[in-house]
Design a protein around this motif. Structure first.
Motif, PDB file in Angstrom:
ATOM      1  N   ARG A  19     -52.272   6.050 -50.355  1.00 42.95           N
ATOM      2  CA  ARG A  19     -53.023   5.646 -49.168  1.00 42.95           C
ATOM      3  C   ARG A  19     -52.764   4.198 -48.758  1.00 42.95           C
ATOM      4  NH1 ARG A  19     -56.543   9.032 -47.002  1.00 42.95           N
ATOM      5  NH2 ARG A  19     -55.805   7.834 -45.216  1.00 42.95           N
ATOM      6  N   ASP A  68     -53.612  18.757 -46.035  1.00 42.49           N
ATOM      7  CA  ASP A  68     -54.439  18.103 -45.011  1.00 42.49           C
ATOM      8  C   ASP A  68     -55.498  17.224 -45.661  1.00 42.49           C
ATOM      9  OD1 ASP A  68     -55.389  17.771 -42.225  1.00 42.49           O
ATOM     10  OD2 ASP A  68     -57.143  18.852 -42.940  1.00 42.49           O
ATOM     11  N   ASP A  71     -54.054  14.043 -46.962  1.00 41.68           N
ATOM     12  CA  ASP A  71     -53.740  13.107 -45.878  1.00 41.68           C
ATOM     13  C   ASP A  71     -54.983  12.373 -45.375  1.00 41.68           C
ATOM     14  OD1 ASP A  71     -51.039  13.630 -45.875  1.00 41.68           O
ATOM     15  OD2 ASP A  71     -51.177  15.222 -44.365  1.00 41.68           O
ATOM     16  N   LYS A  72     -56.136  13.047 -45.405  1.00 38.61           N
ATOM     17  CA  LYS A  72     -57.325  12.502 -44.753  1.00 38.61           C
ATOM     18  C   LYS A  72     -58.372  11.922 -45.706  1.00 38.61           C
ATOM     19  CE  LYS A  72     -56.859  15.610 -40.795  1.00 38.61           C
ATOM     20  NZ  LYS A  72     -57.464  16.732 -40.026  1.00 38.61           N
ATOM     21  N   ASP A  74     -60.502   9.656 -48.072  1.00 38.31           N
ATOM     22  CA  ASP A  74     -60.677   8.219 -48.292  1.00 38.31           C
ATOM     23  C   ASP A  74     -61.239   8.025 -49.700  1.00 38.31           C
ATOM     24  OD1 ASP A  74     -61.225   5.549 -48.337  1.00 38.31           O
ATOM     25  OD2 ASP A  74     -62.433   5.517 -46.507  1.00 38.31           O
ATOM     26  N   ARG A  88     -61.695  21.826 -47.309  1.00 39.81           N
ATOM     27  CA  ARG A  88     -60.496  21.850 -46.467  1.00 39.81           C
ATOM     28  C   ARG A  88     -59.640  23.079 -46.768  1.00 39.81           C
ATOM     29  NH1 ARG A  88     -60.577  19.097 -41.781  1.00 39.81           N
ATOM     30  NH2 ARG A  88     -61.497  17.039 -42.085  1.00 39.81           N
ATOM     31  N   GLU A 170     -65.636  21.293 -36.263  1.00 38.47           N
ATOM     32  CA  GLU A 170     -66.101  20.844 -37.572  1.00 38.47           C
ATOM     33  C   GLU A 170     -67.127  21.806 -38.143  1.00 38.47           C
ATOM     34  OE1 GLU A 170     -64.746  18.987 -40.058  1.00 38.47           O
ATOM     35  OE2 GLU A 170     -64.487  17.512 -38.496  1.00 38.47           O
TER      36      GLU A 170
END
Length: 262
Positions: A19, A68, A71-72, A74, A88, A170
């Protein structure tokens, strides 16, 4: 004695490399480390799906969800990646199944009829309605109603992951968003959702509440729940379907009331 690191810090160095430094090798290592999550989630979701849906297809959808999530995610927010990635992965599998139109229209229509019946009758009687009352409303026998529940079981396994609002992509995953980022309108909406869901769960029968609790909170499969409750897997599947349809009907009714009041 060597002090062990907390589980959520096991791959901290890889997360930092990916990241913060953008190292693709670190990303690949993370994906490989969490691949068992894909097998676990796809295996649970395979229960109740038609045999025409292969485990390999579910796993391939799930891998896309894992990528995915990688990648996202945090890592600095302190959340467990396993929890985030599982949502996910499930979402990617559901998207893949929907694109494949895996549920016949006739089955979807049956599910909608029962959901509408629960919504209307429980609003009328202000209590949980019985199978006999639902059957009478639908003008079918109780045996036919039980068969309908069996037919639509495959549509309810994924229902809990559908979008909270039809116009939004969402799902309940949005509840993981940082509290500091929520505006007052969002917090009111989330509070209403939680309150509505709690009230709807209270209206379930005892057995339906147990099935929902064991499946969604204790993470047991339907076959494992059947062993715990000493019931047949088909009976557990029916209880699960009824619980989900009751909840969907109740939430739909409460959503309608909310918009009428605003």
């Amino acid at each position: 004695m060597i002090e062990q690191k907390p589980a959520n810090l096991a791959h901290m160095e890889l997360w930092q490399q990916w990241r913060e430094q953008g190292k693709l090798e670190a990303k690949q290592a993370l994906i490989e480390a969490y691949l068992p999550l894909v097998d676990y989630v796809s295996g649970r979701m395979a229960i109740g799906l038609p045999k025409t849906v292969s485990r390999e297809d579910l796993a391939s959808y799930g891998v896309m969800g894992l990528i995915d999530a990688t990648d996202k995610f945090d890592y600095q927010r302190g959340l467990q990646f396993e929890t985030y990635a599982s949502w996910r992965i499930r979402g990617a599998i559901i998207d893949g199944l929907r694109q494949g139109d895996w549920v016949p229209r006739s089955v979807r229509e049956k599910a909608k009829k029962i959901e509408d019946a629960y919504q209307k009758l429980e609003q009328q009687y202000l209590r949980s309605v019985t199978d006999a009352e639902i059957s009478e409303y639908l003008q079918i026998s109780e045996g036919e109603f039980q068969q309908m529940l069996q037919d639509i079981a495959i549509t309810t396994v994924c229902s809990i992951d559908e979008p909270i609002r039809e116009e939004e992509a969402e799902t309940r995953l949005s509840l993981l968003i940082d509290d500091k980022a929520k505006n007052p309108e969002y917090k009111v909406g989330e509070f209403f959702l939680r309150e509505s869901l709690a009230k709807a769960i209270e209206r379930l029968t005892e057995k339906e509440r147990i099935v929902v609790s064991l499946f969604y909170y204790e993470d047991l499969s339907l076959s494992e729940i059947a062993e715990v409750m000493n019931l047949s897997p088909s009976r557990i599947s029916q209880l699960h379907s009824k619980a989900i349809l009751r909840l969907r009907g109740a939430l739909g009714r409460m959503k309608t009331q909310l918009f009428q009041e605003t």
